[in-house]
Design a protein around this motif. Structure first.
Motif, short mmCIF file in Angstrom:
data_model
loop_
_atom_site.label_atom_id
_atom_site.label_comp_id
_atom_site.label_asym_id
_atom_site.label_seq_id
_atom_site.Cartn_x
_atom_site.Cartn_y
_atom_site.Cartn_z
N SER A 304 0.84 -1.20 0.00
CA SER A 304 0.00 0.00 0.00
C SER A 304 0.87 1.25 0.00
N PRO A 305 0.37 2.37 -0.54
CA PRO A 305 1.16 3.60 -0.55
C PRO A 305 1.54 4.02 0.87
N ARG A 306 2.81 4.31 1.06
CA ARG A 306 3.28 4.80 2.35
C ARG A 306 4.36 5.84 2.10
N PHE A 307 4.17 7.00 2.69
CA PHE A 307 5.11 8.09 2.54
C PHE A 307 6.01 8.18 3.77
N ALA A 308 7.16 8.80 3.56
CA ALA A 308 8.07 9.08 4.67
C ALA A 308 8.65 10.47 4.45
N MET A 309 8.79 11.20 5.54
CA MET A 309 9.35 12.54 5.51
C MET A 309 10.62 12.56 6.34
N LEU A 310 11.76 12.81 5.70
CA LEU A 310 13.03 12.97 6.40
C LEU A 310 13.26 14.46 6.57
N LEU A 311 13.34 14.90 7.81
CA LEU A 311 13.42 16.33 8.11
C LEU A 311 14.75 16.63 8.79
N ASP A 312 15.45 17.62 8.26
CA ASP A 312 16.76 17.99 8.78
C ASP A 312 16.82 19.50 8.90
N PHE A 313 17.57 19.98 9.92
CA PHE A 313 17.75 21.42 10.12
C PHE A 313 19.23 21.72 10.25
N PHE A 314 19.64 22.86 9.74
CA PHE A 314 21.01 23.33 9.94
C PHE A 314 21.03 24.84 9.83
N PRO A 315 22.02 25.51 10.42
CA PRO A 315 22.05 26.97 10.41
C PRO A 315 22.24 27.53 9.01
N ALA A 316 21.54 28.60 8.71
CA ALA A 316 21.70 29.24 7.41
C ALA A 316 23.10 29.82 7.25
N SER A 317 23.78 30.08 8.36
CA SER A 317 25.10 30.70 8.30
C SER A 317 26.16 29.79 7.69
N VAL A 318 25.93 28.49 7.65
CA VAL A 318 26.93 27.58 7.09
C VAL A 318 26.80 27.44 5.57
N GLY A 319 25.79 28.08 4.98
CA GLY A 319 25.62 28.00 3.54
C GLY A 319 24.85 26.78 3.11
N ARG A 320 24.64 26.66 1.81
CA ARG A 320 23.86 25.55 1.24
C ARG A 320 24.61 24.24 1.41
N ARG A 321 23.91 23.23 1.90
CA ARG A 321 24.52 21.93 2.14
C ARG A 321 24.07 20.96 1.05
N GLY A 322 25.01 20.16 0.58
CA GLY A 322 24.70 19.20 -0.45
C GLY A 322 23.75 18.12 0.04
N SER A 323 23.03 17.52 -0.89
CA SER A 323 22.07 16.48 -0.56
C SER A 323 22.64 15.11 -0.89
N VAL A 324 22.20 14.11 -0.13
CA VAL A 324 22.61 12.73 -0.40
C VAL A 324 21.56 12.01 -1.23
N PHE A 325 20.49 12.72 -1.62
CA PHE A 325 19.41 12.11 -2.39
C PHE A 325 19.28 12.80 -3.74
N THR A 326 18.80 12.02 -4.72
CA THR A 326 18.51 12.53 -6.05
C THR A 326 17.05 12.24 -6.36
N PRO A 327 16.24 13.25 -6.69
CA PRO A 327 14.84 12.98 -7.01
C PRO A 327 14.71 11.94 -8.11
N GLY A 328 13.85 10.96 -7.86
CA GLY A 328 13.62 9.89 -8.83
C GLY A 328 14.40 8.63 -8.56
N GLU A 329 15.47 8.68 -7.76
CA GLU A 329 16.24 7.46 -7.51
C GLU A 329 15.46 6.52 -6.61
N GLN A 330 15.69 5.23 -6.78
CA GLN A 330 15.04 4.19 -5.99
C GLN A 330 16.11 3.34 -5.32
#
Length: 457
Positions: A304-330
């Motif tokens: 059955s459809p099941r969603f998951a939300m991974l939520l992370d926070f970091f200070p804006a002062s450290v700049g943009r942080r790279g992601s370990v995920f790519t949209p569409g990957e399985q």
């Protein structure tokens, strides 16, 4: 042993060190990451400019750390990055046998400082610990600490309940003064009650109210008064539910703070789900409180459809942080969900390599009528601002005013879209869509068409 990002920031000697560490907080930079059986020691090897990686280690009991790099800063960027990886659970730290180089460091930093020659530091970690004197139990000190902890918990509980009472009074004031005026002054009014909630230890709820003006003003002008009514009603429902059951972990999470990783893993009621997941989308948002929220939406492709939300926070002062995920990957993975009426937020426990053989897996079939999928989650959690939903085949079109709508192919259901519908998505047959449903509008995360997937990041 739990640490958070604030503790890591406190160790940094300056802002450039923290920014440099942020550039190393990437799984691809690290190898040989591990943790001792008791969770006190962590270690890893970080790729540098030389042929050999730097060996980095830390003791979470006092945040002592060591790196083999030649930096004159202490802690160096590699040590900060290792602690950051653990604090934010960016990569798993599997339990493993402590390497000799970690045991040697631990023995040296704990060797007794006397004039007599100290015995040679044993390479075995357990032998190294044996040189420490056995701690003397102090029953009175333990009792005082326990009493102080109970008092702090009671003070926090009273502060939160008082803050929720103030919030309900504030909502009543907005209704008496008129919602038209509330919309006109929404930023100023929300800032005042947000500060009161922060003082009352209701930090999560304060962050929610800080973002309320942006959600409200994003609506068309004709919908803003109705939107204000919905937003204020959600606040009252959450406040009253939390005052009725203040120890409910889900409500506590929405008002104050979420459990740390160790607490969640030790909770037997926390659901664990293994399967193949698809990355639907990733949303990065800079909040008014100076934090950046990084939300990754996943869909389980089995059953059955099941969603998951991974939520992370970091200070804006450290700049943009790279992601370990790519949209569409399985990829196959195991997730643990925070206990809730409809579990959604989760932590990634174990992730395997992305699937590369064969075509992508299909999305699961939708169970039951679409109307139930739209209403049931919001009825179970009426204070939620949005919930993910899987939509059947349909099409996006426009009304006479130019507003975008999604329409079900086999049925008469039409749902308004949040934002614009540009590009190929307009007028295209959609074989499926994943979206966030706020109760009045859908925000598309990803759609599937006869010629492939379309991202809506």
């Amino acid at each position: 042993m739990a640490i958070d990002l604030k503790a890591v920031e406190g160790l940094a000697t300056d802002q450039p060190s923290l920014k440099a560490a942020a550039g190393l907080v990437k799984p691809g930079k690290w190898s040989g990451v591990g943790m001792s059986d008791d969770g006190a020691l962590i270690w890893g090897e970080c790729a540098g400019s030389g042929a050999n990686p730097y060996r980095v280690m830390a003791d979470l009991r006092d945040l002592g750390n060591k790196c083999t790099c030649p930096s004159r800063k202490f802690p160096c960027k590699h040590s900060l990055a290792l602690l950051w990886l653990h604090a934010e659970a960016i990569v798993p730290f599997p339990t493993a046998e402590t390497p000799d180089w970690v045991g040697d460091w631990l023995a040296r930093r704990r060797a007794p400082s006397t004039k007599a020659a100290a015995p040679a530091a044993p390479k075995d970690l357990h032998a190294a610990r044996s040189i420490d004197p056995e701690p003397v139990e102090d029953a009175k000190a333990d009792a005082k600490r326990e009493a102080a902890a109970v008092k702090r918990a009671g003070d926090t509980e009273r502060a939160i309940l008082d803050a929720l009472g103030a919030l309900e009074g504030w909502v009543g004031d907005q209704l008496r003064l008129g919602l038209g005026g509330f919309v006109d002054e929404v930023t100023t009014r929300c800032r005042r009650i947000g500060a009161r909630l922060v003082d009352g230890k209701a930090a999560a709820l304060a962050g929610h109210i800080d973002e309320l003006p942006a959600r409200l003003l994003a609506l068309p002008p004709g919908d803003q008064v109705r939107g204000a009514t919905v937003e204020l009603a959600r606040l009252v429902l959450l406040a009253r539910a939390c005052r009725a059951t203040p120890n409910d972990p889900e409500l506590r999470r929405a008002v104050a703070t979420a459990e740390n990783r160790e607490t969640l893993l030790a909770d037997p009621s926390a659901p664990r789900v293994s399967g193949v997941w698809e990355v639907l989308a990733e949303r990065v948002h800079t909040r008014r409180d100076g934090l950046v929220s990084q939300t990754t939406w996943l869909l389980n492709l089995g059953g059955s459809p099941r969603f998951a939300m991974l939520l992370d926070f970091f200070p804006a002062s450290v700049g943009r942080r790279g992601s370990v995920f790519t949209p569409g990957e399985q990829f196959p993975a195991e997730l643990v969900f925070y206990p809730a009426r409809s579990p959604l937020r989760a932590l990634l426990l174990r992730r395997e390599a992305a699937l590369i053989d064969g075509p992508p897996l299909d999305w699961p079939a939708i169970d039951g009528p679409l109307a139930a999928a739209l209403t049931d989650p919001l009825l179970a959690e009426p204070w939620a601002t949005e919930r993910p939903v899987l939509l059947p085949p349909g099409r996006v079109g426009f009304d006479r005013a130019g507003a975008a709508w999604w329409r079900q192919r086999d049925g008469d259901l039409c749902l308004p879209l949040a934002g614009d519908a540009d590009g190929l998505i307009a007028g295209t047959d959609l074989t499926g869509a994943a979206a966030l449903w706020s109760g009045s509008r859908i925000d598309l995360l990803a759609t599937r068409t006869p010629w492939g997937r379309v991202d809506h990041g």
